[in-house]
Design a protein around this motif. Structure first.
Motif, PDB file in Angstrom:
ATOM      1  N   LYS A   1      -1.939  -1.560  -5.376  1.00 30.54           N
ATOM      2  CA  LYS A   1      -0.592  -1.830  -4.856  1.00 30.54           C
ATOM      3  C   LYS A   1       0.133  -0.531  -4.528  1.00 30.54           C
TER       4      LYS A   1
ATOM      5  N   ARG B   1      -5.548   6.459  -1.445  1.00 31.63           N
ATOM      6  CA  ARG B   1      -4.724   7.023  -0.357  1.00 31.63           C
ATOM      7  C   ARG B   1      -5.543   8.025   0.448  1.00 31.63           C
TER       8      ARG B   1
ATOM      9  N   SER C   1      -6.004  -2.334   0.716  1.00 30.66           N
ATOM     10  CA  SER C   1      -6.526  -3.701   0.769  1.00 30.66           C
ATOM     11  C   SER C   1      -7.815  -3.838  -0.037  1.00 30.66           C
TER      12      SER C   1
ATOM     13  N   ASP D   1      -0.986   0.973  -1.397  1.00 33.54           N
ATOM     14  CA  ASP D   1      -0.892   0.067  -0.241  1.00 33.54           C
ATOM     15  C   ASP D   1      -2.271  -0.133   0.376  1.00 33.54           C
TER      16      ASP D   1
END
Length: 340
Positions: free
Chosen positions: A254, A230, A259, A257
């Motif tokens: 996950k 993050r 990639s 969030d």
């Protein structure tokens, strides 16, 4: 991609490289090792004699934390060799250097006939290794300590060169066009894990950051990796040091969030499923079952036939080898059996 171990680096002599490779082949071939479990009726007096030799006691003492599936693979390999060789095997492990050293002292006190141990933190083990040698107990190394085993007088060493493995992983990241790697070390101070990340940094053309986490708390590992992702969304590759930590990182990605893709060192049956599903890009396998097996078998061979793999100079290399979605089927059935 070929999943056979990569060749040893040019930093060692060609003769030593060839010797290490030859020794590895010999130890895996019953006709060469002379430690086969059945009598073929051939001319080798050692063939089929394991069950006929006196029962000896061997201690395998590692640095793994409780619940780490990697060490279960090492233990299973060691037990397979012990069962074949008529050895009473004791397996014990402690992640703290003082705790591991205490286990070695206890094994010396029990007058075992041989000790196989890891040198994750070599300086902490110097004293007890010297005590074992003074007591006339042969000691072999496995998994950690490829740069220290000869200095401490161990007879043999079975494992991979972690620096080489790290550089191979870094090269792989370049092939995959990664730009920013996060190398997660779950046991600060472990020379093998540090060498892996240093190897990645040396060969990877992109940016590499180290993250230190508490490997004995898998939830904390997940949270720490997610927090870092993050904080820095440019990280596009997470490099973990073990199969269970790689699976935890799947959740981290996950939760954040992100990639980012995930690569890892080491393998187990759950990680194989992650490779098959595409959750993990690739794994670098060092074959822990083989490490445990060869270390215990080597002590039997030394006791009853005077054998020393590599002449006491060259390590027996068990990795690194890449396992990807494309070739994972080659090892999947063995992983499901709990031996890869």
């Amino acid at each position: 991609m070929d999943i056979s171990p990569h060749p040893h680096p040019s930093s060692r002599s060609p003769r030593g490289i060839a010797l290490a490779a030859a020794v590895a082949v010999c130890l895996l071939a019953a006709g060469c090792s002379g430690s086969g479990g059945s009598d073929s009726g051939g001319g080798n007096d050692m063939e089929g004699k394991a069950g006929a030799t006196e029962r000896i006691k061997v201690a395998l003492i590692a640095h793994g934390a409780a619940g780490d599936t990697f060490w279960e693979l090492v233990r299973r390999g060691a037990q397979a060799a012990a069962d074949k060789d008529n050895i009473e095997l004791t397996y014990a492990s402690d992640p703290s250097p003082a705790g591991q050293a205490k286990l070695v002292r206890e094994a010396i006190g029990k007058r075992v006939d041989g000790i196989a141990l890891t040198l994750a933190k070599p300086d902490a083990m110097k004293g007890v290794v010297a005590q074992a040698r003074a007591a006339g107990i042969p000691v072999v190394g496995l998994n950690s300590g490829i740069d220290a085993w000869r200095q401490q007088g161990l007879l043999e060493y079975f494992g991979q060169d972690e620096s080489v493995a790290g550089r191979a992983l870094g090269d792989k990241l370049d092939e995959l066009k990664a730009k920013h790697a996060l190398c997660v070390i779950h046991e600060p101070g472990n020379v093998a894990l540090e060498a892996r990340c240093a190897g990645v940094r040396k060969s990877f053309a992109g940016e590499t950051d180290n993250l230190y986490v508490k490997g004995t708390d898998i939830d904390a590992v997940t949270e720490s990796v997610a927090a870092k992702l993050r904080q820095d969304p440019t990280i596009d590759e997470v490099v973990m040091m073990g199969a269970q930590f790689a699976l935890a990182a799947v959740k981290s990605v996950k939760d954040a969030d992100s990639s980012a893709k995930i690569a890892t060192f080491d393998l187990n049956k759950d990680l194989v499923r992650g490779l098959q599903k595409g959750e993990i890009q690739f794994a670098v396998d060092q074959q822990p079952y083989l490490q445990g097996y060869l270390a215990v078998d080597a002590l039997w061979l030394y006791r009853f036939n005077g054998n020393v793999s590599g002449g006491g100079e060259a390590p027996v290399l068990t990795g690194p080898a890449f396992v990807t979605k494309e070739n994972v089927a080659q090892v999947a059935k063995f992983a499901e059996n709990g031996t890869r």
